[in-house]
Design an enzyme around this catalytic site. Structure first.
Site, PDB file in Angstrom:
ATOM      1  N   CYS A   1       0.834  -1.200   0.000  1.00  0.00           N
ATOM      2  CA  CYS A   1       0.000   0.000   0.000  1.00  0.00           C
ATOM      3  C   CYS A   1       0.879   1.266   0.000  1.00  0.00           C
ATOM      4  O   CYS A   1       1.577   1.527  -0.961  1.00  0.00           O
ATOM      5  CB  CYS A   1      -0.980  -0.014   1.171  1.00  0.00           C
ATOM      6  SG  CYS A   1      -2.368   1.118   0.944  1.00  0.00           S
TER       7      CYS A   1
ATOM      8  N   HIS B   1      -3.491  -5.388   1.137  1.00  0.00           N
ATOM      9  CA  HIS B   1      -3.261  -5.714   2.544  1.00  0.00           C
ATOM     10  C   HIS B   1      -3.681  -7.164   2.755  1.00  0.00           C
ATOM     11  O   HIS B   1      -4.554  -7.680   2.059  1.00  0.00           O
ATOM     12  CB  HIS B   1      -4.089  -4.811   3.458  1.00  0.00           C
ATOM     13  CG  HIS B   1      -3.631  -3.401   3.503  1.00  0.00           C
ATOM     14  ND1 HIS B   1      -2.416  -3.031   4.035  1.00  0.00           N
ATOM     15  CD2 HIS B   1      -4.221  -2.250   3.079  1.00  0.00           C
ATOM     16  CE1 HIS B   1      -2.281  -1.718   3.949  1.00  0.00           C
ATOM     17  NE2 HIS B   1      -3.359  -1.220   3.369  1.00  0.00           N
TER      18      HIS B   1
END
Length: 492
Positions: A330, A436
């Site tokens: 991310c 994630h």
């Protein structure tokens, strides 16, 4: 119609989250349909619920304890700190506004309405709702604006349990003070007390328990022992401030993790704890591990600025050329690109900035935020892994590198059907992804760990040690609570 039980505490970190999870699993084991609930939570560790909205990691873990799909109604209000006393306010899983405390307080009635909407839904759909309070349930300077504790219990006439942490000392004073300072209408909701995190012989507490029951008129339902072996995902990044390392020091594999100042979703690291030794490093530290991870962050542009100030890009490039493996997740993926474009300074006050230039990729920040449960096919070294994850990101990335994942469901880099980047540096390997939870995919996780193990002549690992550990911890703690606490006054 559901039965409501609320777990409140004398303080933060008293053990409300784990006690709630234990009760959830006990009831799920009895065949009931159970939901966790926390009206308002503050955390940078969030997960994506079934509605493609954000909830705190604690309520996600509690949903695992309940064996139900996580819902935004388990955590209707989520506060994600951004710094300077500002938080992004998430309502029913979606970004609402950035607010300071005074703005938030003035909008209390609006948030209370949203909380009630969630409670009404859960009341219709579940047999039990196990509610968790926040911090201390009796911060008398904040009581009139508290929408996270006994005001919510009163709305649904919940039976409340007060949890007190004996490990930090002063347990009886904290119990007595909390109960006596509560308004009478809220005090009546408390049906029992749990003394949590006790070490030693319970006989030494007998006199104190008798006295506190006499003074308060409320029974102590049980004493839950302290247990260092209980491993569940942490929701509070404060635990990282003093943590230097964790994991399996005998594994033969060392992972370095860049200690970002605004690290988020650090639970991405949890699945690695059984098969690697994880060590946090600061920007001026040397890279000593076999693998280097750039985790998520609330401020990619600011982290990129600090990394460049410390010439960390040079260290990373040298590490890759020496055969190291670099993984960015991310915000950590964004900083590995060539540029981060934030002309309106939405992401931080830094604005546009160069990244570490590991990938030929540019990230553009705007007003949109991606929140998705995602899945796809990850390709690496002629191997294909079916992977799942979740995306929570501001910023779209346009990469000229080979993509890491062909998306089946989700958004990825920029909505073009692909996620991440992968690039080889001789024996070195750089990987970036918006997924994630990427290491929860045990086949991919084992593949990465085994790359290092094979280089060192170690046996390869197999199986899903992480998933097994979560289930084992939830079942184990449920047994501890059931054995240690008299649950009859709660109707369990």
């Amino acid at each position: 119609m559901a039965e409501f039980i609320m777990v409140v505490g004398t303080s933060s970190n008293s053990g409300k989250t784990t006690i709630t999870a234990g009760l959830c699993r006990i009831l799920a084991n009895k065949g009931y349909k159970v939901a966790p609930f926390k009206s308002q939570n503050m955390s940078l560790n969030s997960r994506v619920a079934k509605e493609d909205g954000e909830i705190a990691i604690a309520q996600y873990t509690q949903s695992l304890a309940c064996r139900v799909e996580p819902s935004v109604h388990f955590n209707p209000i989520l506060l994600k700190p951004k710094g300077n006393f500002i938080s992004q306010v998430i309502v029913h899983g979606r970004p609402y506004k950035d607010m300071n405390y005074n703005e938030y307080r003035k909008n209390k009635d609006f948030f209370l309405k949203k909380i009630k909407e969630s409670l009404e839904i859960l009341d219709r759909e579940y047999d039990y709702v196990i509610m968790e309070g926040a911090g201390s349930c009796c911060e008398i300077n904040l009581l009139k604006d508290d929408i996270a504790n006994l005001r919510i219990a009163e709305l649904v006439n919940a039976k409340a349990i007060l949890v007190a942490d004996i490990d930090r000392g002063g347990v009886f004073a904290s119990i007595y003070g909390t109960i006596k300072l509560l308004p009478e209408n809220w005090r009546k909701l408390i049906k029992g007390i749990i003394i949590n995190k006790f070490r030693g012989n319970v006989e030494v507490l007998k006199e104190g328990i008798e006295k506190i029951e006499e003074l308060t008129g409320i029974p102590v339902l049980g004493i839950v022992p302290y247990d260092e072996n209980l491993v569940l995902p942490e929701e509070d990044s404060q635990v990282l401030q003093s943590m230097r390392s964790f994991g399996n020091a005998k594994s033969g594999v060392e992972i370095n993790v860049v200690r970002f100042s605004k690290i988020s979703n650090f639970t991405d690291l949890d699945p690695l704890r059984y098969d690697a030794f994880i060590k946090f490093i600061d920007f001026d530290d040397d890279i000593t591990g076999d693998i280097l991870i750039f985790p998520g962050t609330r401020s990619s542009t600011k982290e990129a600025y600090y990394l460049k100030q410390h010439n960390f890009d040079e260290k990373v490039l040298e590490f890759l050329k020496d055969g190291g493996i670099v993984i960015g997740i991310c915000g950590g993926y964004q900083v590995l690109g060539k540029e981060l474009i934030d002309k309106e300074k939405k992401e931080s006050d830094v604005g546009d900035i160069e990244g570490l230039k590991i990938f030929d990729a540019k990230t553009y920040f705007g007003n949109d935020k991606v929140v998705k449960n995602s899945c796809g096919f990850l390709e690496i070294d002629n191997k294909t892994f079916n992977v799942k994850g979740y995306e929570i990101h501001e910023g779209f990335t346009y990469s000229k590198e080979k993509p890491l994942i062909k998306i089946e469901r989700g958004f990825g880099n920029c909505g073009n059907g692909f996620d991440g980047s992968i690039k080889k540096f001789g024996d070195g390997l750089a990987i970036g992804t918006y997924f994630h939870g990427i290491f929860e995919n045990y086949e991919f996780r084992n593949y990465i760990i085994n790359l290092i193990r094979k280089r060192k002549g170690l046996d390869e690992i197999y199986g899903d040690s992480y998933k097994d550990s979560i289930e084992k911890s939830l079942n184990y703690f449920a047994e501890v609570v059931e054995r240690s606490v008299n649950l009859k006054p709660l109707g369990i």
